[in-house]
Design an enzyme around this catalytic site. Sequence first.
Site, PDB file in Angstrom:
ATOM      1  CG  HIS B 269     -19.956 -23.962  31.521  1.00  0.00           C
ATOM      2  ND1 HIS B 269     -20.098 -24.395  32.819  1.00  0.00           N
ATOM      3  CD2 HIS B 269     -19.483 -22.695  31.606  1.00  0.00           C
ATOM      4  CE1 HIS B 269     -19.718 -23.437  33.648  1.00  0.00           C
ATOM      5  NE2 HIS B 269     -19.341 -22.385  32.934  1.00  0.00           N
ATOM      6  CD  GLU B 270     -18.192 -20.662  28.623  1.00  0.00           C
ATOM      7  OE1 GLU B 270     -18.775 -19.595  28.892  1.00  0.00           O
ATOM      8  OE2 GLU B 270     -17.368 -21.196  29.397  1.00  0.00           O
ATOM      9  CG  HIS B 273     -21.949 -18.456  31.447  1.00  0.00           C
ATOM     10  ND1 HIS B 273     -22.261 -17.988  32.707  1.00  0.00           N
ATOM     11  CD2 HIS B 273     -20.901 -19.298  31.594  1.00  0.00           C
ATOM     12  CE1 HIS B 273     -21.417 -18.542  33.591  1.00  0.00           C
ATOM     13  NE2 HIS B 273     -20.592 -19.345  32.942  1.00  0.00           N
ATOM     14  CD  GLU B 299     -19.850 -21.021  36.851  1.00  0.00           C
ATOM     15  OE1 GLU B 299     -19.748 -19.977  36.169  1.00  0.00           O
ATOM     16  OE2 GLU B 299     -19.215 -22.063  36.595  1.00  0.00           O
TER      17      GLU B 299
END
Lengths: 510, 510
Positions: B269-270, B273, B299
């Site tokens: 997830h990170e 980003h 997001e």
Amino acid sequence: MASEAAADEASDTYSEFIDKVERLTNLGHAGGVLGWDQEVMMPEGGTPARSKQRSALSTVTHEILTSDEMAELLDELEDEDLTDEQEAVVREVRRKHDRAARVPQDLVEEISQVSSEAMPVWKEAREEDDFSTFAPTLERLVELKREQAEHIDPDRDPYEVLFEDYEPYLGVETAERVLDRLREELVPLIDAIRESDADLATETFSGEFDTDTQEELARDVLDTLGYDWDHGRLDTAPHPFSSGNQFDARVTTRFSPDEPLGALMATVHEFGHATYTLGLPREDYGTPLGDSRDMTVHESQSRLWENHVGRSRAFWERFLPKVKERFPDKLDDASVDDVYEAANEVYEDNLIRVEADELTYHMHIVVRFEIERDLIRGDLDVEDVPEVWNDKYEEYLGIRPDSDAEGCLQDIHWSHGDFGYFPTYSLGSVLAAQLFDAAEDDIENLDEKVAEGDFEPLHDWLTEEIHRHGSRYTTDDLIREATGEEYTADYFLDYVKSKYGELYELDDYQ
Amino acid sequence: MASEAAADEASDTYSEFIDKVERLTNLGHAGGVLGWDQEVMMPEGGTPARSKQRSALSTVTHEILTSDEMAELLDELEDEDLTDEQEAVVREVRRKHDRAARVPQDLVEEISQVSSEAMPVWKEAREEDDFSTFAPTLERLVELKREQAEHIDPDRDPYEVLFEDYEPYLGVETAERVLDRLREELVPLIDAIRESDADLATETFSGEFDTDTQEELARDVLDTLGYDWDHGRLDTAPHPFSSGNQFDARVTTRFSPDEPLGALMATVHEFGHATYTLGLPREDYGTPLGDSRDMTVHESQSRLWENHVGRSRAFWERFLPKVKERFPDKLDDASVDDVYEAANEVYEDNLIRVEADELTYHMHIVVRFEIERDLIRGDLDVEDVPEVWNDKYEEYLGIRPDSDAEGCLQDIHWSHGDFGYFPTYSLGSVLAAQLFDAAEDDIENLDEKVAEGDFEPLHDWLTEEIHRHGSRYTTDDLIREATGEEYTADYFLDYVKSKYGELYELDDYQ
């Protein structure tokens, strides 16, 4: 009623002033965090953005410091009835304001531009061992810094003016007097040591020392000395440094398998800096009352812990068992005397300042001081630096560099435009000895306490006499308050003569 | 001649403007470094000083953004002939300037004051499971934020106005429409899953997983996906986050012995980003052209990598061997299907948003959205929040919190005064599905490429369509340019229905 109204007015002006001062301090500390991160954490590719972030912070800080509002507030406050503490704050900000405001913005930017371009040029020149590629940049920096000094005060020696960026109160004549004296008295001492037949246990730390275990040992030494981990941390950096504020004072060190003692002493040195920072009054965070005094005093704290504690027999009585515990196979036979001798070896042929021992270190500084002073005064041409450098090393230390990489290109300072910084390293060591002597007078059996691992009395003494005052006093007043005397090299010279006289069995020095 | 002179003037004005914009951006990024450090590195005792440093940065930034000079520059530039890119920069700065300039300084400071005091109050209320101690603070924050919204635009719904702090272009009616649709279509799907007899391999990752080895595995997954270590780093933080800029985009994750899959998915997830951040154009660093679009788009990037890549069979074909290598004794018998099932389990009774699966997650958001919207609109009293919260959990997810600690006190957002933030989590997931579908259309056999560990085509597609544009386009234009369509939840709903229909063997959904 009239006088009350006047007092109210003063207080409003003062609190408007303090708001700005706190903002300046906080932006400065923010820049400090960015600097720490850049040295310790930042991935290499982050540099272009980080440079711009730091430069934006500098610009904003410079604008606030030199603003008309700040000038007016300072003028108004200098006419007001202030407390001693308020006067000290005004004095410190006035000095910085004047120095910054007198230099035209264009010149500030040019210096910043040229010195940021100078860094890679210097680095490459050092790698290639080619002073001539760095010389034009150095020449430009010397010119620009002379120009800066002239803007600040056209009537004074430009080196004197620049020196005050690093040590604003002791005066360059003090630096000159002390460094001359160090040269005069240490050169014969070093000569005598070179001729000594004393056989020191310099091989005590030979072999390879696992760097992870060294890191544990560095944490041990910080624990032993009483470092406050709730307000600090230890990391590694290519060039050890410390940074932060009284709430968060961090240290760094570096590890190499064959230099366990160097890593430990660097850690103790940075602990000294951090302990000063942590001793600054928390309630004054944000103003000069909560900021450290300048380079001389800061360096006195690091050197005091490094040399007068970390290189003492008493300290090793306490700490040697810990080293043996971490490295059971290495130091089993070593005595406290062995380690003491290893920690105080005077090197025969070291050319590198940052690897120097406690004694010859000052000759490295004298060389740099004499050269940078003459450069800035216009008494020395840049092109002559390598030869003058090598001649001075030969004269003061009896060794001559084979290359400029190991000679006049070894330090980063000049490429940053930092002329006047070097002397404060020696001034700090000299002050450390004076302070330690005063502490020994005030603390009963300090030596025994160190041997027992009871560092609190020394810590408390330093906090009481130095740390808690922040920048309230000028350097000279602070020293006078703490020791009852003027700043002097007597204690340092007595200390090294007696210590090295005994170690190297020198009849003339014991 | 006249028109050339006019062009020159425009260009001078624009470059003066850009200087200020770059300064703002750099101070913002400096604040980002301070924030990262505070979460990841700072010793706990550093907080008082750090808060003041961050607040000094905010004040200075706010002053530059809302200054008369900035207002004049914007006015002048809106009359000039600008390029499309220049217009985009002016549009973005204008929006931020207006929003900031319309709110009185006193109110800004009060909100900042109250929300910094709110944090510990919220924390203690959560620890004590006592909403009533937090309620007065929450009430005050709701009032202050309503007041802020009224200053920004007294003629519009205050929630709509606040929402635009997080997603300035899609409009709150879009959020409302999408979230209503998610509720309507996901509640029956979740119900159907709860009734399914499908037996998923949810125990695939049972047992204790050494956290040091988990960290190595997290580095493996970043290597596999192509994270650029020269421009980033991985650390741990209590709440995983990413931060930085296109030169230095860092990720954090967290490890717990019984949650290896959670740590991996948080890392992916990170990574999403950070990859967005690293794909922003380097030559535009410092202006909105080099800044990411807002929360929805950010997001979408993290969710795309987490859900559409990290939770796919194709990804596990590639990555399962690496997991088996790191944990040879744990997963020997696990098949790709087992891991796929474990990574996509829909939890029966999870009350905590940050621990939710990909599907029920959105019901957590819907609850928060409906409550914060009604609070800000004045349609709900703070004292009724716990009951409404619990009723909605029962209605949408079929579970009812036993405590407010596991209910309406679980998230930090409202204590920061962040009302309008939550919906962007769902809007981003919805956009991720739309973008991934478009990428699948454009990249031949994307699934096979993922299975082979060839992530470059997807990476390139995202850079080309999203990352390199920075904030040049508004959110809606950016989506239209990238996908050829308006923003829609169709793809997300198709994706989850088909995925979970198959996984849970739901006849109505396959």
